[in-house]
Design a protein around this motif. Structure first.
Motif, PDB file in Angstrom:
ATOM      1  N   THR A   1     -32.669  47.792 -61.450  1.00 60.45           N
ATOM      2  CA  THR A   1     -32.039  48.709 -60.506  1.00 60.45           C
ATOM      3  C   THR A   1     -32.568  50.099 -60.802  1.00 60.45           C
ATOM      4  N   ASN A   2     -32.341  51.034 -59.871  1.00 62.10           N
ATOM      5  CA  ASN A   2     -32.737  52.411 -60.129  1.00 62.10           C
ATOM      6  C   ASN A   2     -32.062  52.943 -61.384  1.00 62.10           C
TER       7      ASN A   2
ATOM      8  N   ALA B   1     -32.461  54.571 -67.100  1.00 64.02           N
ATOM      9  CA  ALA B   1     -32.052  54.502 -68.504  1.00 64.02           C
ATOM     10  C   ALA B   1     -33.232  54.139 -69.395  1.00 64.02           C
ATOM     11  N   ARG B   2     -34.034  53.170 -68.961  1.00 67.70           N
ATOM     12  CA  ARG B   2     -35.209  52.779 -69.737  1.00 67.70           C
ATOM     13  C   ARG B   2     -36.216  53.922 -69.813  1.00 67.70           C
ATOM     14  N   ARG B   3     -36.368  54.619 -68.711  1.00 69.59           N
ATOM     15  CA  ARG B   3     -37.273  55.775 -68.691  1.00 69.59           C
ATOM     16  C   ARG B   3     -36.844  56.812 -69.727  1.00 69.59           C
ATOM     17  N   GLN B   4     -35.556  57.137 -69.722  1.00 73.54           N
ATOM     18  CA  GLN B   4     -35.061  58.159 -70.635  1.00 73.54           C
ATOM     19  C   GLN B   4     -35.265  57.766 -72.091  1.00 73.54           C
TER      20      GLN B   4
ATOM     21  N   PRO C   1     -34.563  60.040 -58.327  1.00 68.46           N
ATOM     22  CA  PRO C   1     -34.178  58.914 -59.191  1.00 68.46           C
ATOM     23  C   PRO C   1     -34.370  57.565 -58.502  1.00 68.46           C
ATOM     24  N   ILE C   2     -35.570  57.353 -57.996  1.00 66.95           N
ATOM     25  CA  ILE C   2     -35.894  56.159 -57.215  1.00 66.95           C
ATOM     26  C   ILE C   2     -37.097  55.473 -57.864  1.00 66.95           C
ATOM     27  N   TYR C   3     -37.041  54.152 -57.924  1.00 63.68           N
ATOM     28  CA  TYR C   3     -38.148  53.368 -58.462  1.00 63.68           C
ATOM     29  C   TYR C   3     -38.632  52.415 -57.379  1.00 63.68           C
TER      30      TYR C   3
ATOM     31  N   GLU D   1     -34.049  48.266 -55.201  1.00 62.62           N
ATOM     32  CA  GLU D   1     -32.776  47.748 -54.690  1.00 62.62           C
ATOM     33  C   GLU D   1     -32.844  47.419 -53.199  1.00 62.62           C
ATOM     34  N   GLY D   2     -34.047  47.525 -52.629  1.00 70.36           N
ATOM     35  CA  GLY D   2     -34.245  47.161 -51.235  1.00 70.36           C
ATOM     36  C   GLY D   2     -33.995  48.271 -50.235  1.00 70.36           C
ATOM     37  N   ARG D   3     -33.699  49.480 -50.687  1.00 62.24           N
ATOM     38  CA  ARG D   3     -33.466  50.588 -49.756  1.00 62.24           C
ATOM     39  C   ARG D   3     -34.801  51.092 -49.204  1.00 62.24           C
ATOM     40  N   GLU D   4     -34.784  51.488 -47.950  1.00 57.55           N
ATOM     41  CA  GLU D   4     -35.990  51.943 -47.266  1.00 57.55           C
ATOM     42  C   GLU D   4     -35.957  53.463 -47.114  1.00 57.55           C
ATOM     43  N   TYR D   5     -37.111  54.082 -47.331  1.00 61.05           N
ATOM     44  CA  TYR D   5     -37.234  55.536 -47.215  1.00 61.05           C
ATOM     45  C   TYR D   5     -38.489  55.890 -46.423  1.00 61.05           C
TER      46      TYR D   5
END
Length: 443
Positions: free
Chosen positions: A20-21, A26-29, A41-43, A56-60
């Motif tokens: 998830t984002n 958290a892993r990034r930090q 804060p989007i992956y 998470e399947g969100r479209e931008y």
């Protein structure tokens, strides 16, 4: 796979469909250096043209374009096909060890595309900063001089030498001490903030009087349209005055077209609109459609002032990136993307100017071609740059499905770097989101 390896994979969140984002943040930090910025804060899981989908399947809608890298959009079919074809052949030899044709082909094409009625040569690298540093190396080798004049608010990279050229301390060199010497700062013209072309030229003469005589200066380096600095546009008259000043004193003119190049400004290079040519041009970003490629093109006698072995790099002019660049150039020709840049720029500028007529917080809309921005001020006072409002617009637009970027010395400029391949309906929808976002915040 051993039990311990399975446990590690599970704990890391690497199993399909678990990321998830929030978990990736958290892993990034925990794993990534703090100094690497994070605007949104989007992956991303996948992307196509002007659209991205997160994990998470969100479209931008992507109006950032990887910071002006994706003028031909995400995963352009020509670029993808060219890269896959090159991968079937070979991925790397190092051009300095064993050469390959597409490096030469890219140089030939750039020699024709870069403005200037003189014999040219090119060299290819990886990053924009690397390209800019090499332009300075060439200028110093040719002139036998060491000094360089750069401009306030200019951005030229984050390596040690390019940080000296970049006209902004925070955040790029905070806590790092003084940068290498020999760089002198002139004022970039900006009518909005009271810096006329005469003022800018006078600031160069002050350098000649107070800091370094003209015979100490190898080059004057600038962006035709400042990128990170806020999308301030140099006028043809100013560029022509710089050209005359350089010619008078034997100084080279360097155009940093890392962000303005590859059609962003309505011509393939912004200097085509300035009435004069630079001696050396740096390019990168969109030239290879998302693959790391940069370079410099300039007067043959200037570029060849550096002897064999003085230019290059292990990955410079990667065969994969060169294949991508040739596909980008084909796409520009076949899809008339330079014309499209002017059309998109007009559509964005018209919409933003309409917004500026409604909200006094929008102090100015400006740009060249499809390199468009608006600058925001508290209560319309140009002495109060509004970075807070800018941040709110970026966050609110993102929540509504639109990715934007800010820039400017005070972080109060919103810039639009939509792919030139964006369909009209998506461009309109993105501008609708921006308009609705501003209306929701300003009433």
């Amino acid at each position: 796979m051993s039990a311990s390896a399975e446990q590690l994979k599970s704990v890391s969140g690497l199993q399909a469909g678990t990321a998830t984002n929030e978990s990736l943040l958290a892993r990034r930090q925990a794993a990534v250096a703090r100094g690497v910025g994070a605007i949104h804060p989007i992956y991303v899981e996948r992307a196509e043209n002007a659209t991205v989908w997160d994990v998470e399947g969100r479209e931008y809608l992507d109006f950032a374009g990887g910071i002006a890298v994706l003028n031909t959009g995400h995963m352009h079919p020509r670029v993808k096909a060219a890269v896959l074809e090159q991968m079937e052949a070979f991925s790397h030899t190092c051009f300095m060890v064993m050469g390959y044709e597409n490096y030469i082909s890219v140089c030939e094409r750039l020699n024709r595309l870069v403005p200037g009625d003189f014999a040219k040569k090119s060299a290819l690298f990886v990053t924009g900063a690397e390209a800019v540093e090499n332009t300075v190396k060439a200028a110093r080798a040719f002139t036998g001089r060491a000094g360089v004049i750069a401009f306030t608010s200019g951005y030229h990279g984050r390596t040690l030498a390019t940080l000296a050229l970049t006209g902004k301390v925070a955040p790029y060199r905070t806590g790092m001490g003084l940068m290498p010497g020999g760089v002198f700062r002139a004022d970039y013209p900006c009518a909005l903030h009271g810096v006329s072309e005469d003022d800018a030229i006078a600031s160069i003469h002050r350098i000649f009087k107070n800091d370094a005589e003209p015979g100490d200066i190898a080059a004057i380096l600038l962006e035709p349209v400042q990128g990170e600095g806020g999308f301030y546009v140099a006028t043809p008259s100013f560029m022509q005055r710089l050209r005359a000043l350089c010619d008078e004193h034997g100084i080279l003119l360097i155009a940093d077209e890392v962000q303005t190049g590859a059609g962003r400004t309505g011509t393939f290079f912004a200097m085509e609109q300035m009435g004069v040519a630079a001696d050396i041009t740096a390019f990168a970003k969109s030239i290879a459609g998302g693959f790391p490629l940069s370079g410099m093109t300039g007067r043959e006698d200037v570029i060849d002032a550096i002897g064999a072995g003085g230019l290059g790099g292990t990955y410079g002019g990667s065969p994969i990136a060169c294949a991508a660049a040739l596909a980008v150039l084909e796409a520009f020709e076949e899809e008339n993307l330079v014309d499209r840049s002017r059309t998109i720029g007009g559509m964005m500028t018209d919409r933003l100017n309409t917004l500026a007529g409604k909200y006094r917080e929008i102090g100015e809309v400006r740009g060249l071609g499809a390199m468009v921005a608006m600058e925001l001020f508290r209560d319309g006072d140009i002495h109060q740059p509004d970075a807070e409002l800018t941040g709110k617009i970026l966050a609110t637009a993102r929540d509504r499905g639109l990715i934007l970027l800010s820039c400017g010395t005070y972080g109060n400029v919103i810039r639009l770097l939509v792919p030139l391949t964006v369909p009209d309906d998506q461009l309109g929808r993105g501008l609708d989101i921006l308009e609705d976002t501003i209306a929701s915040l300003l009433g």
